[in-house]
Design a protein around this motif. Structure first.
Motif, short mmCIF file in Angstrom:
data_model
loop_
_atom_site.label_atom_id
_atom_site.label_comp_id
_atom_site.label_asym_id
_atom_site.label_seq_id
_atom_site.Cartn_x
_atom_site.Cartn_y
_atom_site.Cartn_z
N ILE A 135 -0.27 6.41 -6.51
CA ILE A 135 1.08 6.00 -6.91
C ILE A 135 2.01 7.20 -7.06
CG2 ILE A 135 0.22 3.91 -8.06
CD1 ILE A 135 0.68 5.36 -10.74
N ASP A 136 1.44 8.40 -7.13
CA ASP A 136 2.28 9.60 -7.22
C ASP A 136 3.12 9.79 -5.97
OD1 ASP A 136 0.39 11.98 -5.65
OD2 ASP A 136 -0.57 10.14 -6.32
N LEU A 137 2.66 9.27 -4.85
CA LEU A 137 3.41 9.43 -3.59
C LEU A 137 4.64 8.53 -3.53
CD1 LEU A 137 0.45 9.62 -1.03
CD2 LEU A 137 1.70 11.50 -2.13
N SER A 138 4.66 7.48 -4.33
CA SER A 138 5.79 6.54 -4.32
C SER A 138 6.52 6.49 -5.65
CB SER A 138 5.31 5.15 -3.94
OG SER A 138 4.26 4.74 -4.80
N ASP A 139 6.17 7.41 -6.58
CA ASP A 139 6.81 7.50 -7.90
C ASP A 139 6.70 6.21 -8.69
OD1 ASP A 139 7.59 10.16 -7.51
OD2 ASP A 139 9.41 9.56 -6.45
N GLU A 140 5.60 5.46 -8.51
CA GLU A 140 5.37 4.27 -9.31
C GLU A 140 4.82 4.64 -10.67
OE1 GLU A 140 3.67 0.69 -7.32
OE2 GLU A 140 3.22 2.12 -5.71
N LEU A 141 4.96 3.73 -11.61
CA LEU A 141 4.43 3.93 -12.95
C LEU A 141 3.01 3.37 -13.04
CD1 LEU A 141 7.51 2.93 -15.14
CD2 LEU A 141 6.66 5.25 -14.66
N PRO A 142 2.15 4.02 -13.81
CA PRO A 142 0.79 3.46 -14.00
C PRO A 142 0.89 2.15 -14.77
CG PRO A 142 1.17 5.26 -15.53
CD PRO A 142 2.35 5.25 -14.59
N ARG A 143 0.07 1.18 -14.41
CA ARG A 143 0.14 -0.12 -15.07
C ARG A 143 -1.08 -0.96 -14.71
NH1 ARG A 143 3.10 0.06 -10.55
NH2 ARG A 143 3.14 -1.74 -9.11
N ILE A 144 -1.25 -2.04 -15.45
CA ILE A 144 -2.26 -3.05 -15.15
C ILE A 144 -1.54 -4.37 -14.96
CG2 ILE A 144 -4.27 -4.32 -15.99
CD1 ILE A 144 -5.09 -1.92 -17.59
N THR A 201 -3.27 13.11 -9.90
CA THR A 201 -2.64 13.65 -11.11
C THR A 201 -3.32 13.19 -12.39
OG1 THR A 201 -1.08 11.80 -11.33
CG2 THR A 201 -0.43 13.65 -9.87
N GLY A 202 -4.13 12.14 -12.31
CA GLY A 202 -4.78 11.60 -13.51
C GLY A 202 -3.96 10.54 -14.21
N THR A 203 -2.75 10.24 -13.71
CA THR A 203 -1.91 9.22 -14.32
C THR A 203 -2.57 7.85 -14.20
OG1 THR A 203 0.05 10.47 -13.68
CG2 THR A 203 0.38 8.17 -14.32
N GLY A 204 -2.73 7.17 -15.33
CA GLY A 204 -3.32 5.83 -15.34
C GLY A 204 -4.83 5.80 -15.47
N ILE A 205 -5.48 6.96 -15.51
CA ILE A 205 -6.95 7.00 -15.61
C ILE A 205 -7.42 6.40 -16.94
CG2 ILE A 205 -8.97 8.51 -15.75
CD1 ILE A 205 -7.95 8.14 -12.95
N ASP A 206 -6.69 6.67 -18.03
CA ASP A 206 -7.09 6.10 -19.32
C ASP A 206 -7.01 4.58 -19.31
OD1 ASP A 206 -7.72 8.50 -20.48
OD2 ASP A 206 -5.75 8.81 -21.38
N LEU A 207 -6.01 4.03 -18.60
CA LEU A 207 -5.94 2.57 -18.47
C LEU A 207 -7.19 2.03 -17.79
CD1 LEU A 207 -2.23 2.06 -17.31
CD2 LEU A 207 -3.18 1.62 -19.58
N LEU A 208 -7.63 2.73 -16.75
CA LEU A 208 -8.83 2.31 -16.03
C LEU A 208 -10.06 2.41 -16.91
CD1 LEU A 208 -10.31 1.43 -13.48
CD2 LEU A 208 -10.37 3.84 -12.76
N ARG A 209 -10.18 3.50 -17.66
CA ARG A 209 -11.36 3.66 -18.53
C ARG A 209 -11.49 2.49 -19.51
NH1 ARG A 209 -9.74 9.49 -18.95
NH2 ARG A 209 -11.23 10.69 -17.69
N GLN A 210 -10.39 2.14 -20.16
CA GLN A 210 -10.44 1.06 -21.15
C GLN A 210 -10.65 -0.29 -20.49
OE1 GLN A 210 -10.76 1.80 -24.31
NE2 GLN A 210 -10.56 3.93 -23.63
#
Length: 451
Positions: free
Chosen positions: A332-341, A356-365
């Motif tokens: 999503i870093d290539l399209s400037d999207e926000l991490p989300r579920i 970049t690691g953006t959204g990884i914590d969402l995936l872990r939980q």
């Protein structure tokens, strides 16, 4: 199964060199053997600096001897522990001296088996010894210690006592067939049965949480080549475990790493990209990917969020419909999207950037949530349960459900009494009150020698 009466001995510390090594001996009477090995009769429950002698009276080591007369010992028999220097040659020589003095080599888990057969511990506590040794996280250690202290056993015993009280009520009604069972008795039986079901559900939930702590979750990353599976693995385990390049098909073999998330072991397997290929090596990797999918508890299906997802259909055919799945849209870093579920009734979609690691914590939980881990259940209330415990609890639940259905008519009270008896028997198998010898052999065969 009856406890053996012979004397057993084994090295109780791991193979290799160490500062201290321990030889453990257990039997009905060890004073004569202690006299041979130490040259004197040790004082009970006192650490005694001693020389350890061979059959010819030569000192082979010097260390600490501890003597625990039965029944106040781990096994319930006399126990002698010899703590010497932890070299393999010293330990093997000391064990050989014990065997020549009349002991035999212990079987795996035989010390703990004797503790169980001598009523020092129940079967849950015996199994918790192995769970404690095998624990990979702090949370797993705490749960195993709680089971060793008898917390799981206590909850099972309380439930058994409630079942016994209910069975007495039902049997009393059956003992007087000339008197009709009135509505008050039926309501009392139904109410008590519902209370038992509530407590059983609580134990079953805690046991399922403990099973996750013990076994962990096997998570397999699947997807087409170059969607970022290897980068996602590296982010989840926080190390460069997999090689990452722009070349599709870089990953040819499975790569496995384990990481703890909220104390739960997560076994993450990166796999070769799924696609049609004429490359023999890559095809072998794809075959291993398919094998890992069969063994997985959870599938992470990874896509490039910047590409059309027409690849979903050919990939989906490799995944059994009953497998838990999460869909990950990477890059999503290539399209400037926000991490989300994003959630639907049947699926969950996680948008993140493995780079970049953006959204990884969402995936872990989300991994924990989908696998059944409840954060508010972590800690004190979790039970370190094995598969046989879960099966016994589920069997108990089935019998109680059948019993509840039978409370609707007085004519079926004999069947109700039988269902309650079977429910109690299933529960008692957890602690070992009703356990076949072949099951005991299977359980204790997985213990360490010396334990």
């Amino acid at each position: 199964m009856q406890a053996n009466t012979d004397t057993i001995a084994a090295i109780a510390t791991p193979p290799g060199r160490g500062g201290i090594g321990v030889v453990r001996i257990s039997g009905k009477s060890l004073l004569n053997l202690a006299q041979t090995l130490l040259g004197n009769a040790p004082k009970p429950r006192h650490a005694q600096l001693s020389c350890f002698y061979d059959a010819d009276g030569y000192a082979i080591d010097q260390g600490i001897a501890l003597y625990f007369p039965g029944p106040h010992s781990y096994t319930g028999e006399d126990v002698l522990e010899l703590q010497g220097h932890g070299g393999p040659a010293v330990m093997n020589l000391l064990l050989a001296c014990c065997l020549r003095a009349g002991a035999r080599l212990a079987q795996p888990g035989e010390f703990t088996l004797r503790a169980y057969l001598n009523n020092k511990i129940d079967l849950i506590q015996a199994e918790s010894v192995v769970d404690l040794i095998a624990a990979n996280t702090h949370e797993a250690v705490r749960c195993a210690v709680h089971s060793l202290q008898g917390r799981f056993s206590s909850r099972i015993h309380q439930l058994v006592q409630l079942l016994i009280a209910l069975r007495m009520l039902v049997e009393a009604a059956l003992d007087f067939p000339e008197e009709e069972i009135d509505a008050v008795q039926t309501r009392q039986i139904t109410w008590q049965l519902e209370q038992i079901e509530v407590q059983l559900e609580q134990i079953l939930l805690a046991a399922r949480q403990g099973s996750l702590l013990q076994e962990g979750i096997r998570v397999v990353l699947v997807g087409a080549p170059n969607v970022g599976k290897s980068s996602l693995l590296n982010q989840l385990v926080e190390e460069e475990a997999a090689i990452v390049t722009e070349v599709p098909g870089t990953t040819r073999d499975t790569i496995a790493r384990t990481v703890a998330i909220s104390g739960v072991p997560i076994h993450i397997i990166d796999t070769a990209g799924l696609r049609e290929t004429s490359d023999m090596v890559e095809r072998k990797g794809i075959e291993r990917t398919i094998a890992e999918i069969d063994r997985a508890n959870l599938i992470l299906q990874v896509f490039d969020s910047n590409q059309a997802n027409d690849a979903a259909d050919p990939i989906q055919r490799y995944i059994p419909p009953d497998k838990l799945q999460l869909t990950v849209f990477n890059k999503i870093d290539l399209s400037d999207e926000l991490p989300r579920i994003e959630e639907t009734e049947q699926q969950s979609f996680i948008y993140l950037s493995a780079k970049t690691g953006t959204g990884i914590d969402l995936l872990r939980q989300k991994i924990l949530s989908v696998a059944g881990w409840q954060l508010n259940q972590a800690g004190e209330g979790v039970i370190m349960a094995r598969q046989r415990h879960l099966e016994a609890l589920i069997k108990t639940h089935v019998h109680l459900a059948s019993a509840k259905a039978l409370t609707q008519t007085e004519a079926h009270f004999e069947l109700l009494a039988e269902e309650l008896r079977l429910a109690q028997r299933a529960l008692s198998a957890i602690t070992g009150q009703f356990t076949a010898d072949d099951l005991l052999g299977e359980i204790f065969s997985h213990f360490c020698i010396g334990k």
